[in-house]
Scaffold this motif. Structure first.
Motif, PDB file in Angstrom:
ATOM      1  N   ILE A  61       0.848  -1.187   0.000  1.00 22.12           N
ATOM      2  CA  ILE A  61       0.000   0.000   0.000  1.00 22.12           C
ATOM      3  C   ILE A  61       0.881   1.234   0.000  1.00 22.12           C
ATOM      4  O   ILE A  61       1.744   1.400   0.876  1.00 22.12           O
ATOM      5  CB  ILE A  61      -0.926   0.018   1.231  1.00 22.12           C
ATOM      6  CG1 ILE A  61      -1.788  -1.240   1.241  1.00 22.12           C
ATOM      7  CG2 ILE A  61      -1.803   1.263   1.233  1.00 22.12           C
ATOM      8  CD1 ILE A  61      -2.359  -1.569   2.579  1.00 22.12           C
ATOM      9  N   ASN A  62       0.654   2.093  -0.981  1.00 22.04           N
ATOM     10  CA  ASN A  62       1.416   3.337  -1.078  1.00 22.04           C
ATOM     11  C   ASN A  62       0.449   4.514  -0.994  1.00 22.04           C
ATOM     12  O   ASN A  62      -0.384   4.695  -1.876  1.00 22.04           O
ATOM     13  CB  ASN A  62       2.198   3.383  -2.384  1.00 22.04           C
ATOM     14  CG  ASN A  62       3.002   4.661  -2.513  1.00 22.04           C
ATOM     15  OD1 ASN A  62       2.523   5.651  -3.051  1.00 22.04           O
ATOM     16  ND2 ASN A  62       4.217   4.660  -1.997  1.00 22.04           N
ATOM     17  N   GLU A 120      -0.713   4.103  10.620  1.00 22.02           N
ATOM     18  CA  GLU A 120      -2.101   3.639  10.556  1.00 22.02           C
ATOM     19  C   GLU A 120      -2.245   2.476   9.583  1.00 22.02           C
ATOM     20  O   GLU A 120      -2.974   1.507   9.866  1.00 22.02           O
ATOM     21  CB  GLU A 120      -3.012   4.793  10.149  1.00 22.02           C
ATOM     22  CG  GLU A 120      -3.128   5.887  11.213  1.00 22.02           C
ATOM     23  CD  GLU A 120      -3.866   7.116  10.708  1.00 22.02           C
ATOM     24  OE1 GLU A 120      -4.134   7.192   9.483  1.00 22.02           O
ATOM     25  OE2 GLU A 120      -4.180   8.010  11.534  1.00 22.02           O
ATOM     26  N   ILE A 121      -1.570   2.563   8.450  1.00 26.14           N
ATOM     27  CA  ILE A 121      -1.644   1.475   7.471  1.00 26.14           C
ATOM     28  C   ILE A 121      -1.034   0.198   8.051  1.00 26.14           C
ATOM     29  O   ILE A 121      -1.610  -0.894   7.936  1.00 26.14           O
ATOM     30  CB  ILE A 121      -0.938   1.870   6.160  1.00 26.14           C
ATOM     31  CG1 ILE A 121      -1.716   2.974   5.439  1.00 26.14           C
ATOM     32  CG2 ILE A 121      -0.783   0.652   5.248  1.00 26.14           C
ATOM     33  CD1 ILE A 121      -0.980   3.557   4.251  1.00 26.14           C
ATOM     34  N   LYS A 122       0.118   0.320   8.675  1.00 23.72           N
ATOM     35  CA  LYS A 122       0.767  -0.868   9.248  1.00 23.72           C
ATOM     36  C   LYS A 122      -0.139  -1.527  10.295  1.00 23.72           C
ATOM     37  O   LYS A 122      -0.338  -2.753  10.280  1.00 23.72           O
ATOM     38  CB  LYS A 122       2.116  -0.493   9.868  1.00 23.72           C
ATOM     39  CG  LYS A 122       2.842  -1.683  10.492  1.00 23.72           C
ATOM     40  CD  LYS A 122       4.200  -1.293  11.043  1.00 23.72           C
ATOM     41  CE  LYS A 122       4.878  -2.470  11.726  1.00 23.72           C
ATOM     42  NZ  LYS A 122       6.226  -2.139  12.235  1.00 23.72           N
ATOM     43  N   ASN A 123      -0.694  -0.721  11.176  1.00 27.11           N
ATOM     44  CA  ASN A 123      -1.566  -1.277  12.215  1.00 27.11           C
ATOM     45  C   ASN A 123      -2.803  -1.930  11.610  1.00 27.11           C
ATOM     46  O   ASN A 123      -3.268  -2.985  12.087  1.00 27.11           O
ATOM     47  CB  ASN A 123      -1.976  -0.181  13.194  1.00 27.11           C
ATOM     48  CG  ASN A 123      -0.823   0.292  14.061  1.00 27.11           C
ATOM     49  OD1 ASN A 123       0.130  -0.457  14.287  1.00 27.11           O
ATOM     50  ND2 ASN A 123      -0.886   1.519  14.530  1.00 27.11           N
ATOM     51  N   VAL A 169       3.991   0.566   2.584  1.00 24.36           N
ATOM     52  CA  VAL A 169       3.876  -0.363   3.708  1.00 24.36           C
ATOM     53  C   VAL A 169       3.286  -1.664   3.167  1.00 24.36           C
ATOM     54  O   VAL A 169       2.393  -1.643   2.316  1.00 24.36           O
ATOM     55  CB  VAL A 169       2.984   0.215   4.822  1.00 24.36           C
ATOM     56  CG1 VAL A 169       2.884  -0.756   6.000  1.00 24.36           C
ATOM     57  CG2 VAL A 169       3.521   1.570   5.290  1.00 24.36           C
ATOM     58  N   TYR A 170       3.800  -2.780   3.648  1.00 20.01           N
ATOM     59  CA  TYR A 170       3.310  -4.064   3.154  1.00 20.01           C
ATOM     60  C   TYR A 170       2.910  -4.975   4.304  1.00 20.01           C
ATOM     61  O   TYR A 170       3.384  -4.837   5.434  1.00 20.01           O
ATOM     62  CB  TYR A 170       4.352  -4.763   2.271  1.00 20.01           C
ATOM     63  CG  TYR A 170       5.613  -5.196   3.002  1.00 20.01           C
ATOM     64  CD1 TYR A 170       5.689  -6.443   3.629  1.00 20.01           C
ATOM     65  CD2 TYR A 170       6.731  -4.365   3.067  1.00 20.01           C
ATOM     66  CE1 TYR A 170       6.839  -6.843   4.302  1.00 20.01           C
ATOM     67  CE2 TYR A 170       7.878  -4.754   3.730  1.00 20.01           C
ATOM     68  CZ  TYR A 170       7.931  -5.996   4.348  1.00 20.01           C
ATOM     69  OH  TYR A 170       9.067  -6.381   5.020  1.00 20.01           O
ATOM     70  N   LEU A 212      -2.507   3.746  -3.890  1.00 20.79           N
ATOM     71  CA  LEU A 212      -1.962   2.800  -4.849  1.00 20.79           C
ATOM     72  C   LEU A 212      -1.708   1.477  -4.129  1.00 20.79           C
ATOM     73  O   LEU A 212      -1.068   1.456  -3.060  1.00 20.79           O
ATOM     74  CB  LEU A 212      -0.648   3.321  -5.433  1.00 20.79           C
ATOM     75  CG  LEU A 212      -0.719   4.406  -6.496  1.00 20.79           C
ATOM     76  CD1 LEU A 212       0.686   4.915  -6.808  1.00 20.79           C
ATOM     77  CD2 LEU A 212      -1.375   3.873  -7.764  1.00 20.79           C
ATOM     78  N   THR A 213      -2.196   0.388  -4.686  1.00 15.92           N
ATOM     79  CA  THR A 213      -2.000  -0.908  -4.046  1.00 15.92           C
ATOM     80  C   THR A 213      -1.567  -1.947  -5.072  1.00 15.92           C
ATOM     81  O   THR A 213      -1.850  -1.828  -6.269  1.00 15.92           O
ATOM     82  CB  THR A 213      -3.282  -1.413  -3.355  1.00 15.92           C
ATOM     83  OG1 THR A 213      -4.319  -1.580  -4.331  1.00 15.92           O
ATOM     84  CG2 THR A 213      -3.749  -0.436  -2.284  1.00 15.92           C
TER      85      THR A 213
END
Length: 269
Positions: A166-167, A222-225, A244-245, A262-263
């Motif tokens: 996720i970017n 937030e994305i990582k969590n 983050v992946y 972007l994913t």
């Protein structure tokens, strides 16, 4: 000739020390992923470069693909080519997209014109172009060190695991990322940590850039969590950001959840 330069992720990233040349010595595991650009190189009457897809900052003559051609042309007197890069891997995202484009340009020119350049010499060219470029010539999981331009094989097989990248659209410059870093040697050897089961990595395998960048760009944290909430076995920022992946045991479609970003998602090989 058409080739498909792929991205990579960092699994663990330790910033060990600052070098006398202004760069930093690091250690990390580079692992290839299937998010790709498309690169076409054809013989032509005049040298040209054009790109489509994601807008690439800077003048076209400064693009790494063109610089790579010029580097090889100086030694091999290459004919003119037309280079077209379809850019889909985000830029300044910790995925090594530009480095992959340069490495695949080396390989494509070598094949297109039957130059017979040895892998050792290709690696030497790649190291002149960027710290991550050499990895993409081998393009297999590797323990990377020095500036990231030297590496050795690592026994790590994530084949069949599902990955979501996720970017959020942030472009984090290298200078910005390193501004918050205090280099230090890790307490435990990354290679030993990666021998442990995947589920043990969460609290052990770290990216040194996360502490400072997560406080500056809260969306990354937030994305990582959220990836852990969705069931990721391991999640991390890659490189110096901003992608983050999350690695999952089985396929899960998270694209709708992150539709504003972007994913890319798919199986690791």
């Amino acid at each position: 000739m058409v080739v498909f330069p792929n991205a990579k992720i960092n699994i663990g990233l330790n910033i060990i020390e600052k070098r006398n040349d202004g760069f930093h010595n690091i250690e990390s595991c580079f692992y290839p992923v299937g998010w790709t650009d498309a690169l076409e190189i054809l013989p032509a009457d005049e040298l040209s470069f054009k790109s489509s897809g994601i807008d690439i900052p800077g003048a076209p003559q400064h693009n790494l693909c063109l610089k790579t051609y010029q580097l090889l042309a100086a030694d091999y007197h290459l004919p003119h080519v037309d280079i077209h890069l379809l850019k889909t891997v985000p830029i300044g995202a910790g995925l090594g997209g530009g480095s992959a484009d340069a490495a695949f340009t080396i390989k494509a020119l070598n094949d297109l014109f039957s130059l017979g350049i040895s892998l050792e010499k290709q690696l030497a060219y790649a190291r002149r172009l960027g710290s991550d470029c050499a990895f993409f010539l081998v393009n297999e999981p590797a323990y990377c060190f020095s500036k990231g331009d030297h590496f050795e094989p690592i026994t790590l097989n994530l084949t069949g695991k599902w990955i979501t990248l996720i970017n959020p659209g942030l472009h984090i410059s290298t200078a910005d990322a390193y501004a918050g870093i205090v280099p230090q040697k890790p307490e435990k050897d990354l290679r030993e940590l990666l021998k442990q089961p995947l589920h043990s990595w969460k609290d052990a395998v770290k990216n040194d850039f996360e502490d400072s960048l997560f406080s500056k760009y809260q969306v990354l944290s937030e994305i990582k969590n959220s990836l852990y909430t969705q069931g990721a076995v391991y999640a991390s920022m890659t490189g110096s950001g901003s992608t983050v992946y999350g690695i999952f045991e089985k396929e899960i479609n998270l694209a709708p959840m992150y539709a504003q970003y972007l994913t890319w998602q798919g199986y690791l090989v």
